[in-house]
Design a protein around this motif. Structure first.
Motif, PDB file in Angstrom:
ATOM      1  N   LYS A 139       0.802  -1.338  -0.005  1.00  0.00           N
ATOM      2  CA  LYS A 139       0.083   0.116  -0.043  1.00  0.00           C
ATOM      3  C   LYS A 139       0.935   1.234   0.022  1.00  0.00           C
ATOM      4  O   LYS A 139       0.459   2.180  -0.837  1.00  0.00           O
ATOM      5  N   LEU A 140       1.992   1.275   0.798  1.00  0.00           N
ATOM      6  CA  LEU A 140       2.699   2.241   0.850  1.00  0.00           C
ATOM      7  C   LEU A 140       3.843   2.472   0.133  1.00  0.00           C
ATOM      8  O   LEU A 140       4.509   3.472   0.239  1.00  0.00           O
ATOM      9  N   HIS A 141       4.142   1.748  -0.784  1.00  0.00           N
ATOM     10  CA  HIS A 141       5.015   1.543  -1.624  1.00  0.00           C
ATOM     11  C   HIS A 141       4.915   1.168  -3.080  1.00  0.00           C
ATOM     12  O   HIS A 141       4.882   1.994  -4.075  1.00  0.00           O
ATOM     13  N   VAL A 170       2.125   3.276  -4.381  1.00  0.00           N
ATOM     14  CA  VAL A 170       2.444   4.861  -4.450  1.00  0.00           C
ATOM     15  C   VAL A 170       3.189   5.045  -5.738  1.00  0.00           C
ATOM     16  O   VAL A 170       3.297   6.018  -6.547  1.00  0.00           O
ATOM     17  N   PHE A 171       4.377   4.052  -5.931  1.00  0.00           N
ATOM     18  CA  PHE A 171       5.533   4.496  -6.788  1.00  0.00           C
ATOM     19  C   PHE A 171       5.630   3.693  -7.971  1.00  0.00           C
ATOM     20  O   PHE A 171       6.350   4.025  -9.161  1.00  0.00           O
ATOM     21  N   GLU A 211       3.627  10.359   6.270  1.00  0.00           N
ATOM     22  CA  GLU A 211       3.022   9.692   7.263  1.00  0.00           C
ATOM     23  C   GLU A 211       3.573  10.552   8.407  1.00  0.00           C
ATOM     24  O   GLU A 211       4.391  11.384   8.458  1.00  0.00           O
ATOM     25  N   LYS A 233      -7.392   9.996  -0.520  1.00  0.00           N
ATOM     26  CA  LYS A 233      -7.427   9.429  -1.915  1.00  0.00           C
ATOM     27  C   LYS A 233      -7.750  10.868  -2.820  1.00  0.00           C
ATOM     28  O   LYS A 233      -7.420  10.679  -4.121  1.00  0.00           O
ATOM     29  N   SER A 246       5.609  13.513  -2.742  1.00  0.00           N
ATOM     30  CA  SER A 246       4.629  14.482  -2.293  1.00  0.00           C
ATOM     31  C   SER A 246       5.338  15.955  -2.706  1.00  0.00           C
ATOM     32  O   SER A 246       4.306  16.785  -2.917  1.00  0.00           O
ATOM     33  N   GLU A 306       4.586  16.229  -6.197  1.00  0.00           N
ATOM     34  CA  GLU A 306       3.180  16.810  -6.487  1.00  0.00           C
ATOM     35  C   GLU A 306       2.692  17.991  -6.047  1.00  0.00           C
ATOM     36  O   GLU A 306       1.892  18.685  -7.010  1.00  0.00           O
TER      37      GLU A 306
END
Length: 372
Positions: A12-14, A17-18, A208, A264, A288, A291
């Motif tokens: 989920k967190l890697h 995301v990437f 986080e 999201k 981020s 972004e």
């Protein structure tokens, strides 16, 4: 059919995301795509990885001292030996370390092992324990890769002394600029949905809620301003959430701090914000932050590795010391009072970020993947 294996500590967190654009690239180029990582979704059934033909849920631990990692390394070796991959691309400190060890024999049989360092734990200003623990390990494991990729200039210069077969610099993992720029949104309604009004000065942070991200310094800087119009929106979850809420309460500014949790709708939130705050102690090359730049936000960020690759002082934002509350407060106030300055810096960031676009980075990665 050719096979590729992507490895990271968590999904989920890697991975999500990437790496989805890269899984898609392999799929479109005729590969069977496998992923090995820990399913870190609270609801395990939500784990659905696009463009992935086979997922191996392995109990990776971030700490190198956890016994689970011994089991993971053995399982990885079995997976690698059975599937005979053409390419293995590994990420994250533990995902990268265990994969490089597990794939040593496979490399002798023609498997190409690629490791992307998203930010070494040893860096200028890092604690001594980081250097003692991580530096010798990364230096030793570099000999077990065909390509070592770094995503910021400091790591690239440091890795030149390693014994990797080949060293490459790639400018990040790529940012989907269109996702953050082509947004039609009602600013007033979106702000209303998170408890803000149109005239509020909205500072946003994404990441986080942990010690490294250093959100507390922004909260303390806002308290010094004594300006009720300044609001701080935090998007993310983490172990310091209650501590940060307590701090806001003690400083009597809890009404100015909005904890939104995991979101999201980051592109929409970025597009209704006025300023991006990013006071981290350590980064590789922050997605981020990219972004925020592509959304057209001016930036206040710490003067550290990765951030200095992205933000030019006095052009796209201000580079600050991570613990300098007075300076951060002063810079926030400067942006608050000068809309022309915000617009000027925002325009510069939107132009600069193009070289970090997903299209450019995928083209760079495709050259590496296609090498023989």
């Amino acid at each position: 059919m050719k096979k590729v294996l992507f490895v990271a500590t968590v999904v989920k967190l890697h991975i999500m995301v990437f790496h989805i654009p890269y899984l898609e690239w392999f799929k479109k180029n005729g590969y069977e795509v496998h992923v090995a990582a820990r399913n870190d979704y609270e609801n395990k059934k939500e784990c659905s990885i696009p463009f992935c033909d086979k997922f191996f849920d392995l109990p990776f631990e971030r700490s190198p001292l956890k016994k689970n990692n011994i089991y993971v390394q053995r399982e990885l070796k079995k997976i690698i030996d059975i599937n005979k991959y053409e390419i293995i691309h590994c990420h994250t400190p533990m995902g990268g370390a265990l994969t490089r060890i597990a794939a040593r024999e496979a490399r002798k049989n023609g498997t190409r092992v690629i490791y992307t360092a998203h930010g070494f734990h040893f860096y200028t200003g890092a604690p001594l324990i980081n250097w003692l623990l991580y530096y010798p390990v990364e230096r030793w494991l570099a000999r077990y890769v065909d390509v070592l990729i770094t995503i910021n200039k400091e790591d690239y210069e440091r890795a030149k002394s390693f014994k990797a077969k080949k060293l490459e610099y790639v400018p990040g993992v790529g940012i989907e600029t269109g996702k953050f720029q082509n947004i039609d949104i009602d600013r007033e309604e979106k702000r209303k949905s998170i408890g803000l009004i149109n005239d509020d000065f909205m500072i946003i942070s994404v990441g986080e809620l942990n010690k490294n991200k250093n959100h507390q310094v922004v909260i303390e800087a806002i308290a010094k301003l004594k300006n009720d119009n300044v609001k701080y929106v935090l998007c993310g979850q983490g172990p310091l959430e209650n501590e940060l809420k307590k701090l806001a309460h003690e400083l009597k500014i809890e009404q100015q701090i909005k904890f939104l949790g995991f979101r999201k709708d980051i592109p929409e939130l970025m597009n209704v914000a006025d300023l991006f705050a990013f006071p981290s102690f350590r980064e590789g090359l922050s997605l981020s932050l990219m972004e925020a730049m592509t959304s057209g936000l001016p930036v206040i960020c710490s003067e550290i590795r990765g951030n200095v690759d992205l933000i030019e002082e006095g052009k796209g934002g201000f580079l600050i010391q991570s613990t300098n509350i007075f300076d951060i407060s002063e810079k926030i106030n400067k942006f608050y009072r000068d809309k022309n300055l915000r617009d000027l810096y925002a325009s510069y960031n939107k132009h600069l970020i193009n070289k970090f676009s997903i299209e450019n980075v995928i083209n760079e990665m495709a050259k590496i993947y296609e090498e023989r």
